[in-house]
Motif scaffolding. Structure first.
Motif, PDB file in Angstrom:
ATOM      1  N   LYS A 195       0.848  -1.194   0.000  1.00 41.50           N
ATOM      2  CA  LYS A 195       0.000   0.000   0.000  1.00 41.50           C
ATOM      3  C   LYS A 195       0.889   1.251   0.000  1.00 41.50           C
ATOM      4  O   LYS A 195       2.027   1.204   0.452  1.00 41.50           O
ATOM      5  CB  LYS A 195      -0.885   0.031   1.251  1.00 41.50           C
ATOM      6  CG  LYS A 195      -1.755  -1.193   1.476  1.00 41.50           C
ATOM      7  CD  LYS A 195      -2.548  -1.031   2.764  1.00 41.50           C
ATOM      8  CE  LYS A 195      -3.325  -2.296   3.095  1.00 41.50           C
ATOM      9  NZ  LYS A 195      -2.407  -3.420   3.425  1.00 41.50           N
ATOM     10  N   PRO A 196       0.367   2.366  -0.501  1.00 38.37           N
ATOM     11  CA  PRO A 196       1.153   3.612  -0.435  1.00 38.37           C
ATOM     12  C   PRO A 196       1.580   3.957   0.982  1.00 38.37           C
ATOM     13  O   PRO A 196       2.667   4.497   1.209  1.00 38.37           O
ATOM     14  CB  PRO A 196       0.185   4.667  -0.990  1.00 38.37           C
ATOM     15  CG  PRO A 196      -0.775   3.904  -1.826  1.00 38.37           C
ATOM     16  CD  PRO A 196      -0.928   2.564  -1.171  1.00 38.37           C
ATOM     17  N   GLU A 197       0.722   3.621   1.945  1.00 39.46           N
ATOM     18  CA  GLU A 197       1.009   3.941   3.339  1.00 39.46           C
ATOM     19  C   GLU A 197       2.251   3.224   3.868  1.00 39.46           C
ATOM     20  O   GLU A 197       2.861   3.657   4.857  1.00 39.46           O
ATOM     21  CB  GLU A 197      -0.192   3.588   4.227  1.00 39.46           C
ATOM     22  CG  GLU A 197      -1.423   4.447   3.970  1.00 39.46           C
ATOM     23  CD  GLU A 197      -2.258   3.953   2.791  1.00 39.46           C
ATOM     24  OE1 GLU A 197      -1.834   2.949   2.155  1.00 39.46           O
ATOM     25  OE2 GLU A 197      -3.290   4.566   2.489  1.00 39.46           O
ATOM     26  N   ASP A 198       2.640   2.140   3.190  1.00 42.25           N
ATOM     27  CA  ASP A 198       3.785   1.361   3.667  1.00 42.25           C
ATOM     28  C   ASP A 198       5.071   2.166   3.656  1.00 42.25           C
ATOM     29  O   ASP A 198       5.996   1.888   4.435  1.00 42.25           O
ATOM     30  CB  ASP A 198       3.962   0.103   2.799  1.00 42.25           C
ATOM     31  CG  ASP A 198       2.793  -0.869   2.943  1.00 42.25           C
ATOM     32  OD1 ASP A 198       2.045  -0.755   3.938  1.00 42.25           O
ATOM     33  OD2 ASP A 198       2.636  -1.730   2.064  1.00 42.25           O
ATOM     34  N   TRP A 204       5.791   9.550   9.199  1.00 41.45           N
ATOM     35  CA  TRP A 204       5.040  10.622   9.850  1.00 41.45           C
ATOM     36  C   TRP A 204       5.786  11.295  10.996  1.00 41.45           C
ATOM     37  O   TRP A 204       5.419  12.379  11.426  1.00 41.45           O
ATOM     38  CB  TRP A 204       3.701  10.074  10.368  1.00 41.45           C
ATOM     39  CG  TRP A 204       2.738   9.771   9.254  1.00 41.45           C
ATOM     40  CD1 TRP A 204       2.804   8.730   8.366  1.00 41.45           C
ATOM     41  CD2 TRP A 204       1.587  10.530   8.892  1.00 41.45           C
ATOM     42  NE1 TRP A 204       1.773   8.791   7.480  1.00 41.45           N
ATOM     43  CE2 TRP A 204       0.984   9.884   7.782  1.00 41.45           C
ATOM     44  CE3 TRP A 204       0.986  11.670   9.402  1.00 41.45           C
ATOM     45  CZ2 TRP A 204      -0.163  10.348   7.174  1.00 41.45           C
ATOM     46  CZ3 TRP A 204      -0.169  12.136   8.799  1.00 41.45           C
ATOM     47  CH2 TRP A 204      -0.730  11.491   7.687  1.00 41.45           C
ATOM     48  N   GLU A 205       6.819  10.658  11.505  1.00 39.32           N
ATOM     49  CA  GLU A 205       7.568  11.219  12.621  1.00 39.32           C
ATOM     50  C   GLU A 205       9.055  10.911  12.450  1.00 39.32           C
ATOM     51  O   GLU A 205       9.402   9.896  11.830  1.00 39.32           O
ATOM     52  CB  GLU A 205       7.071  10.645  13.965  1.00 39.32           C
ATOM     53  CG  GLU A 205       5.669  11.093  14.347  1.00 39.32           C
ATOM     54  CD  GLU A 205       5.224  10.528  15.683  1.00 39.32           C
ATOM     55  OE1 GLU A 205       5.836   9.518  16.125  1.00 39.32           O
ATOM     56  OE2 GLU A 205       4.313  11.096  16.286  1.00 39.32           O
ATOM     57  N   PRO A 206       9.967  11.733  12.968  1.00 38.72           N
ATOM     58  CA  PRO A 206       9.706  12.961  13.742  1.00 38.72           C
ATOM     59  C   PRO A 206       9.273  14.117  12.848  1.00 38.72           C
ATOM     60  O   PRO A 206       9.706  14.206  11.704  1.00 38.72           O
ATOM     61  CB  PRO A 206      11.059  13.251  14.384  1.00 38.72           C
ATOM     62  CG  PRO A 206      12.057  12.673  13.428  1.00 38.72           C
ATOM     63  CD  PRO A 206      11.408  11.442  12.863  1.00 38.72           C
ATOM     64  N   ILE A 207       8.461  14.996  13.372  1.00 35.44           N
ATOM     65  CA  ILE A 207       7.951  16.122  12.607  1.00 35.44           C
ATOM     66  C   ILE A 207       8.986  17.252  12.633  1.00 35.44           C
ATOM     67  O   ILE A 207       9.426  17.672  13.705  1.00 35.44           O
ATOM     68  CB  ILE A 207       6.620  16.624  13.201  1.00 35.44           C
ATOM     69  CG1 ILE A 207       5.573  15.497  13.138  1.00 35.44           C
ATOM     70  CG2 ILE A 207       6.128  17.869  12.457  1.00 35.44           C
ATOM     71  CD1 ILE A 207       4.279  15.830  13.861  1.00 35.44           C
TER      72      ILE A 207
END
Length: 254
Positions: free
Chosen positions: A24-27, A31-34
């Motif tokens: 999946k694209p999410e793989d 998202w962190e560290p920001i």
């Protein structure tokens, strides 16, 4: 045997197809560290919100004389810092490791002399002793001024020839934007990682992640000496030409 090979190939193909279908694209999203929020300057070359203003035209509170660490005695007038050769080099009170530096400088329009005696100064990206010890980014009038090319404006003195000469004529402000990566050392003093520098001169890339061979030297070959975080130093060169001026100096620690 033939059917076994075909069966194995089909099974392998089915496996990779099923695996691809499960991706999946999410793989591959991180998202962190920001990253921290930094507000850029309101105009080009203005200091961003996380910068340390080393000279903003008001005073020399961030600087000391190199020789005795007394308050810096160069001349400040009309938001401009002018070299005073009678007092020698100055350096920042604060010590730095890796950083982004912005600094603007100007050779007087009435400059005289030639070669290295024409508006000579220097920005030592890490000052590691008195005098001219450290890693020098050369400051010099290089507009129709012939000199050795590893000593012209934009050079890492006696080590790196600039990739271009975008110098403006005397009397006009020039800019350096620098990324400095300091060297690191092992406990026994041997070099762990070498120093690197990237320099934009008037917006033109003149040093592209150049690897230094050690501190810059006027005579002889460079050789690393163990040191830690260091001040940034401005040079009061001993030539007889009229002194350089600086303004709008800021740094971002990296």
């Amino acid at each position: 045997m033939k059917y076994s090979i075909l069966f194995t190939a089909a099974l392998t193909g089915s496996f990779f197809m099923a695996h691809a279908q499960q991706a999946k694209p999410e793989d591959t999203e991180i998202w962190e560290p920001i990253p921290k929020v930094v507000t850029p300057g309101s105009a080009f070359r203005d200091a961003p919100s996380d910068a340390i203003k080393l000279f903003d035209g008001k005073n020399l509170d961030q600087w000391v004389q190199v020789d005795d660490q007394s308050p810096a005695k160069w001349d400040v007038k009309n938001d401009i810092l002018t070299v005073n050769k009678h007092y020698g080099n100055i350096e920042t009170k604060q010590k730095f490791t890796n950083y982004q530096l912005h600094i603007e400088w100007k050779v007087p329009a009435s400059i005289t002399g030639s070669g290295q005696a024409r508006g000579n100064s220097g920005i030592f990206l890490a000052s590691i002793g008195k005098g001219d010890d450290g890693y020098e980014l050369q400051v010099l009038d290089s507009y129709n001024n012939k000199t050795y090319v590893n000593g012209m404006a934009g050079s890492i003195y006696k080590q790196a020839i600039p990739l271009a000469n975008p110098g403006r004529m005397p009397g006009q402000w020039q800019t350096y934007d620098v990324i400095w990566t300091a060297p690191t050392f092992n406990e026994d003093g041997t070099v762990k990682t070498t120093a690197h520098v990237t320099v934009f001169f008037n917006g033109v890339l003149v040093e592209n992640n150049f690897e230094l061979k050690g501190p810059t030297k006027y005579i002889g070959k460079p050789e690393y000496i163990k040191h830690g975080p260091s001040p940034i130093k401005l040079q009061a060169h001993g030539d007889k030409s009229e002194p350089l001026s600086y303004r709008n100096i800021w740094v971002r620690e990296l």
